[in-house]
Design a protein around this motif. Structure first.
Motif, mmCIF file in Angstrom:
data_model
loop_
_atom_site.group_PDB
_atom_site.id
_atom_site.type_symbol
_atom_site.label_atom_id
_atom_site.label_comp_id
_atom_site.label_asym_id
_atom_site.label_seq_id
_atom_site.Cartn_x
_atom_site.Cartn_y
_atom_site.Cartn_z
ATOM 1 N N VAL A 1 41.593 38.334 -25.399
ATOM 2 C CA VAL A 1 40.622 39.313 -25.248
ATOM 3 C C VAL A 1 39.568 39.473 -26.446
ATOM 4 O O VAL A 1 38.470 39.339 -25.870
ATOM 5 C CB VAL A 1 41.425 40.738 -25.580
ATOM 6 C CG1 VAL A 1 40.430 41.950 -25.341
ATOM 7 C CG2 VAL A 1 42.349 41.054 -24.399
ATOM 8 N N THR B 1 37.317 36.552 -25.713
ATOM 9 C CA THR B 1 36.235 36.774 -24.330
ATOM 10 C C THR B 1 35.210 37.833 -24.628
ATOM 11 O O THR B 1 34.061 37.839 -24.235
ATOM 12 C CB THR B 1 37.136 36.896 -23.251
ATOM 13 O OG1 THR B 1 38.316 36.240 -23.203
ATOM 14 C CG2 THR B 1 36.550 36.850 -22.059
ATOM 15 N N MET B 2 35.805 38.974 -25.093
ATOM 16 C CA MET B 2 34.749 39.898 -25.823
ATOM 17 C C MET B 2 33.765 39.490 -26.526
ATOM 18 O O MET B 2 32.341 40.040 -26.172
ATOM 19 C CB MET B 2 35.608 41.219 -26.444
ATOM 20 C CG MET B 2 36.602 41.822 -25.465
ATOM 21 S SD MET B 2 35.931 42.646 -24.007
ATOM 22 C CE MET B 2 35.695 44.154 -24.730
ATOM 23 N N THR C 1 31.423 38.221 -23.732
ATOM 24 C CA THR C 1 30.736 39.165 -23.014
ATOM 25 C C THR C 1 30.007 40.279 -23.287
ATOM 26 O O THR C 1 29.202 40.804 -22.577
ATOM 27 C CB THR C 1 31.813 39.578 -21.863
ATOM 28 O OG1 THR C 1 32.868 40.309 -22.543
ATOM 29 C CG2 THR C 1 32.599 38.482 -21.182
ATOM 30 N N GLU C 2 30.342 40.841 -24.573
ATOM 31 C CA GLU C 2 29.985 42.048 -24.927
ATOM 32 C C GLU C 2 28.432 41.939 -25.636
ATOM 33 O O GLU C 2 27.802 42.695 -26.072
ATOM 34 C CB GLU C 2 30.641 42.617 -26.158
ATOM 35 C CG GLU C 2 32.046 43.389 -25.570
ATOM 36 C CD GLU C 2 31.653 44.397 -24.703
ATOM 37 O OE1 GLU C 2 31.093 45.437 -24.936
ATOM 38 O OE2 GLU C 2 31.727 44.514 -23.314
ATOM 39 N N ARG D 1 26.149 39.398 -24.801
ATOM 40 C CA ARG D 1 25.169 38.645 -24.229
ATOM 41 C C ARG D 1 23.789 39.836 -24.117
ATOM 42 O O ARG D 1 22.510 38.991 -23.996
ATOM 43 C CB ARG D 1 25.420 38.673 -22.547
ATOM 44 C CG ARG D 1 26.791 37.564 -22.427
ATOM 45 C CD ARG D 1 27.111 37.496 -21.039
ATOM 46 N NE ARG D 1 28.180 36.463 -20.968
ATOM 47 C CZ ARG D 1 28.745 36.095 -19.769
ATOM 48 N NH1 ARG D 1 28.405 36.657 -18.834
ATOM 49 N NH2 ARG D 1 29.735 35.392 -20.049
ATOM 50 N N PRO E 1 24.254 41.447 -18.365
ATOM 51 C CA PRO E 1 25.315 40.793 -17.924
ATOM 52 C C PRO E 1 25.007 40.170 -16.508
ATOM 53 O O PRO E 1 25.688 39.066 -15.916
ATOM 54 C CB PRO E 1 26.236 41.758 -17.972
ATOM 55 C CG PRO E 1 25.817 42.983 -18.341
ATOM 56 C CD PRO E 1 24.302 42.690 -18.854
ATOM 57 N N GLU E 2 24.323 41.093 -15.433
ATOM 58 C CA GLU E 2 24.239 40.477 -14.257
ATOM 59 C C GLU E 2 23.219 39.191 -14.043
ATOM 60 O O GLU E 2 23.331 38.606 -13.209
ATOM 61 C CB GLU E 2 23.567 41.734 -13.330
ATOM 62 C CG GLU E 2 24.942 42.687 -12.727
ATOM 63 C CD GLU E 2 24.388 43.619 -11.826
ATOM 64 O OE1 GLU E 2 23.414 43.427 -11.155
ATOM 65 O OE2 GLU E 2 24.878 44.513 -11.772
ATOM 66 N N ASN F 1 25.594 36.702 -15.354
ATOM 67 C CA ASN F 1 26.633 36.342 -14.458
ATOM 68 C C ASN F 1 26.620 37.072 -13.285
ATOM 69 O O ASN F 1 26.934 38.098 -13.142
ATOM 70 C CB ASN F 1 27.823 36.552 -15.490
ATOM 71 C CG ASN F 1 29.070 35.920 -14.779
ATOM 72 O OD1 ASN F 1 28.861 35.372 -13.734
ATOM 73 N ND2 ASN F 1 30.081 36.185 -15.150
ATOM 74 N N ILE G 1 26.165 39.092 -9.699
ATOM 75 C CA ILE G 1 27.368 39.476 -8.783
ATOM 76 C C ILE G 1 26.673 39.098 -7.579
ATOM 77 O O ILE G 1 25.664 39.622 -7.340
ATOM 78 C CB ILE G 1 27.395 40.927 -8.952
ATOM 79 C CG1 ILE G 1 28.384 41.090 -10.237
ATOM 80 C CG2 ILE G 1 28.474 41.548 -7.697
ATOM 81 C CD1 ILE G 1 28.242 42.513 -10.967
ATOM 82 N N ASP H 1 20.338 47.485 -10.716
ATOM 83 C CA ASP H 1 20.904 46.759 -11.851
ATOM 84 C C ASP H 1 22.156 47.697 -12.300
ATOM 85 O O ASP H 1 22.358 48.666 -11.922
ATOM 86 C CB ASP H 1 19.598 46.318 -12.845
ATOM 87 C CG ASP H 1 19.322 47.643 -13.487
ATOM 88 O OD1 ASP H 1 19.850 48.619 -13.455
ATOM 89 O OD2 ASP H 1 18.270 47.495 -14.336
ATOM 90 N N THR H 2 22.560 47.093 -13.400
ATOM 91 C CA THR H 2 23.697 47.881 -14.076
ATOM 92 C C THR H 2 23.479 49.218 -14.290
ATOM 93 O O THR H 2 24.480 50.044 -14.451
ATOM 94 C CB THR H 2 24.125 46.885 -15.543
ATOM 95 O OG1 THR H 2 23.412 45.780 -15.641
ATOM 96 C CG2 THR H 2 25.512 46.490 -15.629
ATOM 97 N N HIS H 3 22.205 49.553 -14.792
ATOM 98 C CA HIS H 3 21.864 50.859 -15.217
ATOM 99 C C HIS H 3 21.597 51.773 -14.037
ATOM 100 O O HIS H 3 21.115 52.743 -14.132
ATOM 101 C CB HIS H 3 21.029 51.139 -16.167
ATOM 102 C CG HIS H 3 21.425 49.970 -17.305
ATOM 103 N ND1 HIS H 3 22.492 50.722 -18.170
ATOM 104 C CD2 HIS H 3 21.002 49.028 -17.789
ATOM 105 C CE1 HIS H 3 22.671 49.652 -18.942
ATOM 106 N NE2 HIS H 3 21.681 48.664 -18.998
#
Lengths: 139, 247
Positions: A82, A85-86, A89-90, A92, A99-100, A103, A105, A119-121
């Protein structure tokens, strides 16, 4: 094998009662808004329940301690998994990558046909001027 | 020494004695449990990463799951864990019939768990709350009907919602809800597979105990399958709050 520890019937019934009670508690608590503390409390209750199962139902309390060590090692490696990985990912975002973007989607879910891309927001994204992650890159 | 003719039939010659054979089996079982935990660990990491990326989406979309069914399955699985433990207790006390009864109860509870799970999956399939590209749900939780022109103007200009003038429907855009269902289906699906495998193993235990192959002096398989069954319970203990009881 007659010298094995036989857990008394009473112990099993008490532990099962505790598990039922804590299941009720965790559902009840989830309806109270405690902000980000909700998830902490839910995981705390789950861990107490999991410990009861592991120590009493799985007999770890009376077992040779090497079995407990093996089990705890699996949890330790999960923790390493964990954390490492974090760290990726946290952070970026700190490199200027959404993140999108980093990586993407693949927007192939059928409901996307009915929605503007966001987007993410939740802000609209024009799929045509997106130079960073065109689907063509992956073909 | 154990290599004389008086050694029991279940004793395997490469072990020093019966106790060592039992302890070795148990150690091997725990090594297997370690690999099981790490298998699920990958999926838990996927859950943690995506939840940290889309916290609002997880909170919003989890409301599409039925808490009552989740709680019912929790109670069913804890009860089955208890009956499994009691089956081992009974065989240790040489109560063969009680042990078989408890194993049968465990089997029935496992079947009940999968029955509830089937109902949940079937409902999600019907309404299109499916993983990845198969997700098509646009139900009342994500759609509102708006008649007020002022609101329509506001929502049309807002970035987070999408108003369809033709159908007079307002789409609140929850970002990437299909990701929640991808993770939900893979994690509960793999867990469900474990329940199904456990059922097969328990059925075999019932058969072996009835035939007398498992008895007070030799119940190693029952103890090991018990540990496996409790692990299935243990994983569900985490899956339940993570999917059904968010925020």
């Amino acid at each position: 094998m007659s010298d094995h520890h036989i857990t008394p019937l009473r112990t099993y019934l008490i532990i099962a009662s505790c598990l039922f009670f804590l299941s009720g508690v965790t559902v009840w608590v989830s309806y109270i808004d405690l902000g980000s503390f909700n998830i902490v409390l839910a995981m705390l209750v789950a861990t107490v329940k999991a410990s009861l199962v592991a120590f009493f139902f799985m007999h770890l309390l009376w077992d040779d301690k090497k079995n407990l060590v093996l089990f705890l090692m699996s949890l330790m490696f999960f923790g390493i998994f964990v954390v490492i990985t974090m760290i990726d990912t946290e952070f970026r975002g700190a490199l200027g990558f959404n993140p999108e973007t980093k990586n993407p989607i693949t927007k192939r879910a059928s409901f996307y046909g009915q929605l503007p891309l966001t987007d993410t927001h939740g802000y609209p994204v024009d799929s045509h001027d997106d130079i960073h992650h065109g689907d063509d890159d992956h073909h | 020494m154990s290599h004389d003719n008086s050694s029991p039939s279940f004793f395997q010659h490469h072990f020093h004695d019966v106790e060592q054979q039992y302890e070795t089996s148990k150690f091997g079982m725990w090594a297997f449990i370690l690999t099981e935990v790490l298998t699920f660990a990958g999926l838990f990491v996927a859950y943690i990463v995506y939840r940290s990326w889309y916290p609002d989406m997880f909170v919003g979309v989890h409301k599409l799951l039925d808490v009552n069914k989740g709680l019912l399955n929790t109670v069913v699985l804890i009860t089955s864990s208890l009956t499994m433990a009691l089956a081992i207790w009974a065989i240790q006390k040489n109560l063969k019939k009680l042990s078989i009864f408890m194993l049968t109860a465990t089997f029935v509870f496992a079947l009940a768990f999968l029955g509830v799970k089937y109902q949940e999956y079937h409902h999600k399939y019907e309404v299109g709350q499916l993983p990845g590209k198969y997700y098509s749900y646009m139900g009342p939780e994500v759609v509102e009907v708006i008649k007020d022109q002022e609101k329509i103007d506001y929502y049309t200009s807002s970035n987070n919602v999408y108003f369809d003038a033709e159908t007079n429907r307002l789409y609140k855009t929850m970002n990437n809800p299909h990701i929640f269902f991808s993770i939900y289906f893979v994690m509960t699906g793999l867990h469900g597979l474990h329940v199904a495998i456990g059922m097969g193993l328990i059925a075999w235990l019932i058969y072996s105990t009835a035939r007398g192959n498992i008895h007070q002096k030799y119940y190693t398989p029952m103890e090991m399958i018990g540990i496996f069954w409790h692990l299935v319970d243990l994983i569900w203990i985490y899956l339940f709050p993570l999917f059904y009881l968010i925020g």
